[in-house]
Design a protein around this motif. Structure first.
Motif, PDB file in Angstrom:
ATOM      1  N   ALA A 119      34.404  50.291  41.422  1.00  0.00           N
ATOM      2  CA  ALA A 119      33.745  49.724  40.346  1.00  0.00           C
ATOM      3  C   ALA A 119      34.444  48.617  39.881  1.00  0.00           C
ATOM      4  O   ALA A 119      33.964  47.561  39.862  1.00  0.00           O
ATOM      5  N   LEU A 120      35.712  48.602  39.444  1.00  0.00           N
ATOM      6  CA  LEU A 120      36.650  47.856  39.354  1.00  0.00           C
ATOM      7  C   LEU A 120      36.596  46.703  40.385  1.00  0.00           C
ATOM      8  O   LEU A 120      36.769  45.445  39.859  1.00  0.00           O
ATOM      9  N   SER A 121      36.562  46.951  41.548  1.00  0.00           N
ATOM     10  CA  SER A 121      36.508  45.821  42.721  1.00  0.00           C
ATOM     11  C   SER A 121      35.300  45.142  42.655  1.00  0.00           C
ATOM     12  O   SER A 121      35.267  43.892  42.744  1.00  0.00           O
ATOM     13  N   PHE A 122      34.105  45.694  42.068  1.00  0.00           N
ATOM     14  CA  PHE A 122      32.831  44.928  42.271  1.00  0.00           C
ATOM     15  C   PHE A 122      33.163  43.937  40.939  1.00  0.00           C
ATOM     16  O   PHE A 122      32.546  42.856  41.011  1.00  0.00           O
ATOM     17  N   ILE A 123      33.838  44.373  40.001  1.00  0.00           N
ATOM     18  CA  ILE A 123      33.758  43.482  38.527  1.00  0.00           C
ATOM     19  C   ILE A 123      34.912  42.333  39.193  1.00  0.00           C
ATOM     20  O   ILE A 123      34.603  41.347  38.647  1.00  0.00           O
ATOM     21  N   ILE A 124      35.827  42.765  39.948  1.00  0.00           N
ATOM     22  CA  ILE A 124      36.836  41.631  40.293  1.00  0.00           C
ATOM     23  C   ILE A 124      35.920  40.623  41.057  1.00  0.00           C
ATOM     24  O   ILE A 124      36.072  39.410  40.831  1.00  0.00           O
ATOM     25  N   VAL A 125      35.397  40.927  41.977  1.00  0.00           N
ATOM     26  CA  VAL A 125      34.805  40.033  42.937  1.00  0.00           C
ATOM     27  C   VAL A 125      33.480  39.315  42.160  1.00  0.00           C
ATOM     28  O   VAL A 125      33.583  38.148  42.106  1.00  0.00           O
ATOM     29  N   GLY A 126      32.737  40.134  41.172  1.00  0.00           N
ATOM     30  CA  GLY A 126      31.699  39.308  40.690  1.00  0.00           C
ATOM     31  C   GLY A 126      32.481  38.399  39.876  1.00  0.00           C
ATOM     32  O   GLY A 126      31.687  37.191  39.231  1.00  0.00           O
ATOM     33  N   ASN A 127      33.208  38.578  39.146  1.00  0.00           N
ATOM     34  CA  ASN A 127      33.697  37.929  37.877  1.00  0.00           C
ATOM     35  C   ASN A 127      34.308  36.617  38.417  1.00  0.00           C
ATOM     36  O   ASN A 127      34.222  35.454  37.881  1.00  0.00           O
ATOM     37  N   GLY A 128      35.095  36.742  39.580  1.00  0.00           N
ATOM     38  CA  GLY A 128      35.367  35.472  40.642  1.00  0.00           C
ATOM     39  C   GLY A 128      34.348  34.452  40.674  1.00  0.00           C
ATOM     40  O   GLY A 128      34.680  33.288  40.816  1.00  0.00           O
ATOM     41  N   TYR A 129      32.910  35.062  40.700  1.00  0.00           N
ATOM     42  CA  TYR A 129      32.010  34.014  41.037  1.00  0.00           C
ATOM     43  C   TYR A 129      31.130  33.522  39.546  1.00  0.00           C
ATOM     44  O   TYR A 129      30.924  32.241  39.596  1.00  0.00           O
ATOM     45  N   PHE A 130      31.441  34.521  38.503  1.00  0.00           N
ATOM     46  CA  PHE A 130      30.654  34.125  37.243  1.00  0.00           C
ATOM     47  C   PHE A 130      31.499  33.089  36.531  1.00  0.00           C
ATOM     48  O   PHE A 130      31.179  32.217  36.024  1.00  0.00           O
ATOM     49  N   LYS A 131      32.568  33.514  36.234  1.00  0.00           N
ATOM     50  CA  LYS A 131      33.632  33.227  35.061  1.00  0.00           C
ATOM     51  C   LYS A 131      33.736  31.639  35.063  1.00  0.00           C
ATOM     52  O   LYS A 131      33.446  30.777  34.431  1.00  0.00           O
ATOM     53  N   PRO A 132      34.371  31.165  36.365  1.00  0.00           N
ATOM     54  CA  PRO A 132      34.684  29.867  36.386  1.00  0.00           C
ATOM     55  C   PRO A 132      33.445  28.908  36.457  1.00  0.00           C
ATOM     56  O   PRO A 132      33.413  27.841  35.936  1.00  0.00           O
ATOM     57  N   ASN A 133      32.336  29.470  37.220  1.00  0.00           N
ATOM     58  CA  ASN A 133      31.364  28.503  37.102  1.00  0.00           C
ATOM     59  C   ASN A 133      30.453  28.432  36.049  1.00  0.00           C
ATOM     60  O   ASN A 133      29.893  27.360  35.691  1.00  0.00           O
ATOM     61  N   ILE A 134      30.413  29.386  35.265  1.00  0.00           N
ATOM     62  CA  ILE A 134      29.782  29.179  33.745  1.00  0.00           C
ATOM     63  C   ILE A 134      30.522  28.331  33.085  1.00  0.00           C
ATOM     64  O   ILE A 134      29.781  27.312  32.294  1.00  0.00           O
ATOM     65  N   SER A 135      31.708  28.213  33.094  1.00  0.00           N
ATOM     66  CA  SER A 135      32.575  27.433  32.307  1.00  0.00           C
ATOM     67  C   SER A 135      32.301  26.065  32.817  1.00  0.00           C
ATOM     68  O   SER A 135      32.150  25.098  31.944  1.00  0.00           O
ATOM     69  N   THR A 136      32.322  25.920  34.081  1.00  0.00           N
ATOM     70  CA  THR A 136      32.269  24.483  34.299  1.00  0.00           C
ATOM     71  C   THR A 136      31.041  23.946  34.246  1.00  0.00           C
ATOM     72  O   THR A 136      30.707  22.713  33.991  1.00  0.00           O
TER      73      THR A 136
END
Ligand code: GLN
Length: 513
Positions: A119-136
């Motif tokens: 579960a933690l790994s899914f969040i790690i990979v998912g956050n990698g796509y979500f967080k920087p892109n929504i900020s940009t």
């Protein structure tokens, strides 16, 4: 100051003077952070009480896994940002990230050790796509030079913190009343709500043609015979068990005094990456002209200062949560997980006054230059830990300290955060040569990743050895307060050094404020 609006954008629908898209991104990020911080509020206590329950060194194991999770969840943003730029585009990346994070949160609701690491790994990979892109994405809503951009980011930062404030309260309450998996489950529902907001923004056409995949068509190009748009999600899911393996290898590779000492695989990886980044930056500086070199040097410096600050600040989800649960008198106020909401609560209260302070000081030419703000931020972090350190003197007969200390501590730390984080982000763009600005943004995100290595180091030092669920009181009080005193000294020392160096740093910054 008068707002300058690009005529092309005037036709776009606005709300409260901002592009309508901002509000969809605001709610999408609010809910994503709701899931992130709701889960984070439970994470340390869940590891100590459930996952590593039977271990004498359960605090140590928890500190190590927490550090690896935090480091990887921020480091993955560099990879996710790159894949988005080159292949997927922001919209697809945000969807992919959001779906992977939702899966992660729901898998976390299963009480099982293997499910936990996956579960933690899914969040790690998912956050990698979500967080920087929504900020940009937020940045793309405004044309270059649009003066609404800064206030747009302030509004967005509010969304982040509304999520970070409410989630620990609700998820913490659910976890304490109905059980851990209800708390984690709500975090998952939060993430799905974020995705629905984003999707409705797209459906309503508020983003125009922003965030689409790059025009080079790389999204449809094949990789090993499969189109990238299919291959990337497949590879992302395949990365999950590999990351889960890294997370679960939390034990030290060596023993004290040996080559690897107290290091686990993730620690070693981050050390190597750190050296590689510094070497690369050294090479870039060597090639740059004198003015660029000076500015880049300052960009690196402020990233390092930020890393030190986050390294202490991010203890909130680990050591400070344990301290709250074992040594703060929370009776009738809130649970230990719910104390995770305090930082965001203060940010919501203080963000506007602090930004008004800068505007007011600017009018009289008194707005302090960046290095001074950073020095003061580190001093504030030092004082905040000093407050926790001296709280021990007022402990009651069961070794519990008054809640007011924790509240005051977060108040000071949050002002420090506002002195550094938003300021630093915009300075990085101003100080980095255009050709490496994207890389420097990645390095900026990595400052949070490296900070978690600091968090892990401190967490291991302050680990209490016990299998007793109710360990606390005088058994643990001085372990924490001595630790906080040491952190206070380091942070104050760093703050003083930065302030002393500020006149020189200021000169290197040239025309950048
Ligand atoms: N609180 C901010 C966020 O969630 C920053 C946290 C960090 O970078 N360590 O976006």
């Amino acid at each position: 100051m008068e707002n300058t609006v690009n005529p092309a954008l005037k036709e776009e629908p606005t709300l409260f003077g901002h592009p309508k898209g901002l509000f969809y991104l605001f709610f999408a990020e609010l809910w994503e952070r709701f899931s992130f911080y709701g889960m984070r509020a439970l994470l340390t206590l869940y590891m100590v009480d459930v996952i590593f329950e039977a271990l004498v060194d359960r605090d140590y194991a928890t500190a190590a896994v927490y550090a690896s999770y935090g480091s990887l969840v921020y480091a993955s943003t560099v990879v996710g940002g790159r894949i988005s730029d080159k292949i997927l585009g922001m919209r697809n990346s945000i969807f992919l990230g959001g779906i992977l994070m939702s899966i992660g949160h729901f898998v976390l609701a299963i009480e099982n050790n293997m499910a936990f690491f996956l579960a933690l790994s899914f969040i790690i990979v998912g956050n990698g796509y979500f967080k920087p892109n929504i900020s940009t994405f937020v940045g793309t809503l405004y044309p270059d030079g649009d003066t609404r951009k800064d206030s747009g980011f302030t509004i967005f930062y509010m969304g982040i913190n509304i999520g970070g404030w409410v989630a620990p309260l609700l998820c913490g309450w659910l976890a304490a009343t109905y059980g851990w998996h209800y708390g984690f489950g709500l975090a998952g529902i939060g993430m799905l709500s974020g995705l629905i907001f984003f999707w409705s923004g797209i459906k309503n056409g508020v983003f125009g043609d922003r965030g689409l995949p790059p025009a080079n068509g790389s999204i449809d190009q094949p990789f090993l015979g499969v189109k990238n748009k299919v291959m990337i999600p497949i590879l992302s899911v395949l990365a999950v068990p590999a990351i889960a393996f890294l997370l679960s290898s939390y034990k030290a590779l060596g023993t004290e005094g040996t080559f690897f000492g107290d290091q686990n695989i993730v620690n070693i990886i981050f050390k190597l990456v750190g050296v590689a980044i510094l070497a690369y930056l050294g090479y870039i500086m060597f090639q740059a002209n004198a003015d660029e070199r000076k500015k880049l040097f300052v960009a690196v410096l402020i990233t390092v200062f930020m890393t030190i600050f986050w390294g202490f600040h991010e203890l909130s989800g680990s050591v400070i949560t344990l301290f709250a649960s074992r040594n703060v008198d929370l009776d009738g106020i809130m649970s230990a997980s719910q104390t995770n909401s305090l930082n965001s609560m203060w940010i919501i209260i203080l963000a506007i006054p602090v930004s008004m302070l800068w505007t007011r000081l600017s009018k009289n030419n008194l707005n302090p230059r960046t290095p001074y703000k950073f020095g003061m931020g580190l001093l504030l972090a030092g004082i905040s830990f000093y407050v926790l350190a001296i709280s021990g003197n007022t402990a009651n007969e069961s070794g519990m300290v008054p809640f007011t200390y924790l509240l005051l501590m977060y108040f000071l730390l949050s002002i420090g955060e506002l002195f550094m984080s938003p300021v630093g982000l915009s300075k990085i763009t101003d100080l980095s040569p255009k050709r490496i600005v994207a890389f420097m943004m990645g390095v900026w995100f990595l400052s949070s990743a490296f900070a978690f290595q600091v968090v892990g180091f401190i967490g291991k030092q302050l680990a209490v050895e016990s299998t007793d669920k109710n360990v606390g009181g005088f058994e643990t009080l001085t372990i924490y307060t001595d630790g906080f005193l040491l952190i206070a000294k380091y942070s104050l020392g760093a703050g003083v050094l930065v302030l002393l160096a500020s006149p020189f740093i200021k000169k290197l910054m040239g025309n950048v404020h």
